[in-house]
Design a protein around this motif. Sequence first.
Motif, short mmCIF file in Angstrom:
data_model
loop_
_atom_site.label_atom_id
_atom_site.label_comp_id
_atom_site.label_asym_id
_atom_site.label_seq_id
_atom_site.Cartn_x
_atom_site.Cartn_y
_atom_site.Cartn_z
N TYR A 132 6.79 -5.92 2.76
CA TYR A 132 5.55 -5.89 1.98
C TYR A 132 5.00 -4.48 1.89
O TYR A 132 4.59 -4.01 0.82
N ALA A 133 4.96 -3.79 3.03
CA ALA A 133 4.47 -2.41 3.04
C ALA A 133 5.39 -1.50 2.24
O ALA A 133 4.92 -0.60 1.53
N ALA A 134 6.70 -1.75 2.31
CA ALA A 134 7.66 -0.92 1.58
C ALA A 134 7.48 -1.05 0.07
O ALA A 134 7.72 -0.08 -0.67
N VAL A 135 7.07 -2.21 -0.40
CA VAL A 135 6.83 -2.39 -1.83
C VAL A 135 5.69 -1.49 -2.29
O VAL A 135 5.78 -0.81 -3.33
N PHE A 136 4.61 -1.44 -1.52
CA PHE A 136 3.49 -0.56 -1.85
C PHE A 136 3.90 0.91 -1.72
O PHE A 136 3.47 1.75 -2.51
N GLU A 137 4.73 1.22 -0.74
CA GLU A 137 5.18 2.60 -0.56
C GLU A 137 6.05 3.05 -1.73
O GLU A 137 6.00 4.22 -2.12
N LYS A 138 6.84 2.15 -2.28
CA LYS A 138 7.65 2.52 -3.43
C LYS A 138 6.77 2.78 -4.65
O LYS A 138 7.05 3.69 -5.45
N GLU A 139 5.70 2.01 -4.79
CA GLU A 139 4.77 2.23 -5.90
C GLU A 139 4.02 3.54 -5.74
O GLU A 139 3.74 4.22 -6.72
N ASP A 140 3.70 3.90 -4.51
CA ASP A 140 2.98 5.15 -4.22
C ASP A 140 3.64 5.82 -3.02
O ASP A 140 3.30 5.53 -1.87
N PRO A 141 4.61 6.71 -3.24
CA PRO A 141 5.38 7.31 -2.14
C PRO A 141 4.53 8.02 -1.09
O PRO A 141 4.97 8.18 0.05
N LYS A 142 3.32 8.44 -1.43
CA LYS A 142 2.48 9.14 -0.44
C LYS A 142 2.12 8.23 0.73
O LYS A 142 1.84 8.70 1.84
N LEU A 143 2.15 6.91 0.50
CA LEU A 143 1.77 5.97 1.55
C LEU A 143 2.80 5.92 2.68
O LEU A 143 2.51 5.41 3.76
N ARG A 144 4.03 6.43 2.44
CA ARG A 144 5.06 6.36 3.45
C ARG A 144 4.71 7.16 4.69
O ARG A 144 5.21 6.88 5.79
N TYR A 145 3.86 8.14 4.55
CA TYR A 145 3.53 9.03 5.67
C TYR A 145 2.15 8.73 6.26
O TYR A 145 1.65 9.48 7.08
N LEU A 146 1.56 7.62 5.82
CA LEU A 146 0.23 7.22 6.30
C LEU A 146 0.31 5.85 6.94
O LEU A 146 1.19 5.04 6.61
N PRO A 147 -0.61 5.54 7.87
CA PRO A 147 -0.64 4.18 8.45
C PRO A 147 -1.07 3.17 7.40
O PRO A 147 -2.21 3.20 6.93
N LEU A 148 -0.15 2.28 7.01
CA LEU A 148 -0.38 1.32 5.93
C LEU A 148 -0.22 -0.09 6.46
O LEU A 148 0.74 -0.40 7.15
N ALA A 149 -1.17 -0.96 6.12
CA ALA A 149 -1.12 -2.37 6.51
C ALA A 149 -1.39 -3.23 5.29
O ALA A 149 -2.13 -2.84 4.38
N VAL A 150 -0.79 -4.42 5.27
CA VAL A 150 -0.97 -5.36 4.17
C VAL A 150 -1.76 -6.55 4.68
O VAL A 150 -1.41 -7.16 5.70
N GLN A 151 -2.83 -6.89 3.95
CA GLN A 151 -3.75 -7.94 4.38
C GLN A 151 -3.62 -9.18 3.51
O GLN A 151 -3.52 -9.10 2.30
N GLN A 152 -3.59 -10.35 4.15
CA GLN A 152 -3.73 -11.63 3.48
C GLN A 152 -4.78 -12.42 4.24
O GLN A 152 -4.67 -12.58 5.46
N LYS A 153 -5.76 -12.93 3.50
CA LYS A 153 -6.95 -13.51 4.13
C LYS A 153 -7.57 -12.43 5.04
O LYS A 153 -7.78 -11.32 4.62
N GLN A 154 -7.77 -12.76 6.31
CA GLN A 154 -8.32 -11.79 7.26
C GLN A 154 -7.29 -11.36 8.29
O GLN A 154 -7.64 -10.96 9.40
N ILE A 155 -6.01 -11.42 7.89
CA ILE A 155 -4.93 -11.15 8.82
C ILE A 155 -4.05 -10.02 8.28
O ILE A 155 -3.81 -9.92 7.08
N ILE A 156 -3.56 -9.18 9.18
CA ILE A 156 -2.55 -8.18 8.84
C ILE A 156 -1.19 -8.89 8.89
O ILE A 156 -0.73 -9.28 9.97
N VAL A 157 -0.56 -9.05 7.73
CA VAL A 157 0.72 -9.77 7.70
C VAL A 157 1.88 -8.84 7.99
O VAL A 157 2.94 -9.28 8.47
N THR A 158 1.73 -7.56 7.72
CA THR A 158 2.75 -6.58 8.09
C THR A 158 2.14 -5.19 7.99
O THR A 158 1.09 -5.00 7.36
#
Length: 625
Positions: free
Chosen positions: A26-52
């Motif tokens: 899930y995080a890799a999909v966002f990183e591919k859309e915006d490559p700058k995110l690869r070098y930053l702490p990135l988390a994916v949220q669903q509801k109130q939970i970090i899913v990855t």
Amino acid sequence: MASFPTKALKRDDTRLIIHFDYDCFYAAVFEKEDPKLRYLPLAVQQKQIIVTCNYEARRQGLHKLQRVTEARKKCPNAIIVLGEDLTRFRNASKENYDFLKRFAWSGRAERLGFDEVFIDVTDMVDYNLEMLNSHTLQSSFFHLSRNDPTLGFAFDCSNIAGDVVPENHTVTDTAMGQATGSLYIRLLLGSHLAQHLRYQLEEHQGYSSTVGISTSKLISKLIGNVNKPKGQTTLLPPYTTPDNGQSNITLFLDEHDIGKIPGIGFKTAQKIRGHVLAHPAAVDHGLVYGGTMENVKVRDVRLFPTMGVEVLEKLLGGSGSPKDIAIRVWSLINGIDTSEVGRAREVPQQISIEDSYIRLDAMAEVERELKLLSRSLLSRMRMDLSCMEEHYDVPGERRGTERATNGTRSSRQWLAYPKTLRLTTRPRPARNPDGTRSRTFNRISRSCDMPALVLNLSSSIEDQSEVLVRETLIPLFHKLHPEKSGWDLSLMNLCAASISLTAASSKDGAGRDISKMFKMQQRVLEDWKVEEPNAELDAPPVSIYPANLGEGAVEAVENEPLVVTKENFLIADGQDEATSETHENDNIWESDDEVPGLGYTCTKCGLAVPDFAITAHERFHDLPD
């Protein structure tokens, strides 16, 4: 008690299976859309939970299934993005799957969720084993095609690619010797193929993956988890128990908790833990419900006194239990998994949409959620089960209002349609006398025939959703929950099931679209029409093939209709590739959707008749006037 066949525990190590697990998908999909995110702490949220979260976020203390509030405190500079819309993940998963399945000669490429793929490469490995030159192992060439000897890659066949288990092996230990057909050589070839595919996936698709190589789905999945991320691991032989010790499969599996074995679910694992511990195993009742607080390893179960198929049958069998569950579980505990990698499918077997809730306990809220779920389901059905199809105008046919200047028009057509609609809910149990509530994953469901209205592609999804909820889903809900309130639902799921190909989509469908065949025939033969020549009898013969008809033209016909795949999909179960064989006097098309051979001209009326219709055409002329 009836005895169980010992052949159920017979190993099959003739296969070679590679398991791919995309890293932090899930995080890799966002990183591919915006490559700058690869070098930053990135988390994916669903509801109130970090899913990855990506590995940079994990280095700063974040982890999966963490509350968002806790994650923000732990890592204030983390970038948290919403991932409740699964469309981008579904599309990326489909693209990755379509890329990998091209390397499955047998067509056996099976998706597991969005981020895992099994590929059975047995035939490719066996072919390269035959082509291997034992005198030039360090300069070997891996063939990716039987027909093109230049398609492939160079590799060093004197060493396995990637990591191995056990780590302290040598070539002598694995008894490579002179046995070129040994399991070790086949695993070695599989490791180099896996490494090549892993590199190609990252280069062309932009996703790194972790890979496991072995002879079954069970072991390839588990062994791949050893070296994450961007790694691959091969479990080395011996796979069978030698006279003086244990097999590497037994040694590897013994260290896993019984609940970590794929195919052994939470309830089954709890029953086995309770039997071994002689008391119910404690579980974590927090956010990650089901996490065991008392580990019972595979070794503990396998070596437990009297443990075997008979004991497991008493423990796990009974009303409602799957057939042969004891044999299946005992086989998994012993590292035996004969389940095959599924073949690629043209359409999914089912499509489901669900959502979870803190508390859903009012009819107005239920109706609102059913409308949201039904709209998502209908959108998915149109996306995954239909495609744009070109129609060709023929004389006497009523034409559409929108068509191109070349006499064609396009409309959306169903490739497949679901026969069943299923509504599932998960009510919370009532509170215990002490105020606590037992946790449960039990679901209840009701099914009905899929209403015909959803197959009308000319009406809007919003209008269909309103009618579907009012006339079908609300009555289904009342059958599940006749009470007017007090359900306290934690989940609702809508599923379109029993999906079948339409008659025109495949020979596996219920019939064949003969009207499409004749329309296609007229269009294709229009350019091939032979006018009566006026030249002398000794003039050069006239070719019935257009000058510009080459391989590309054949491929253009063969590639119709458009194939659409899914999230959890899998392309064409047993799909036959359309082929064209040119003979001296005829052109044979073997695809159901293409033009049949026209090898007969009626001597009475001069009509060109398809081969399969010759008998019927002759009977037509025999009819009385």
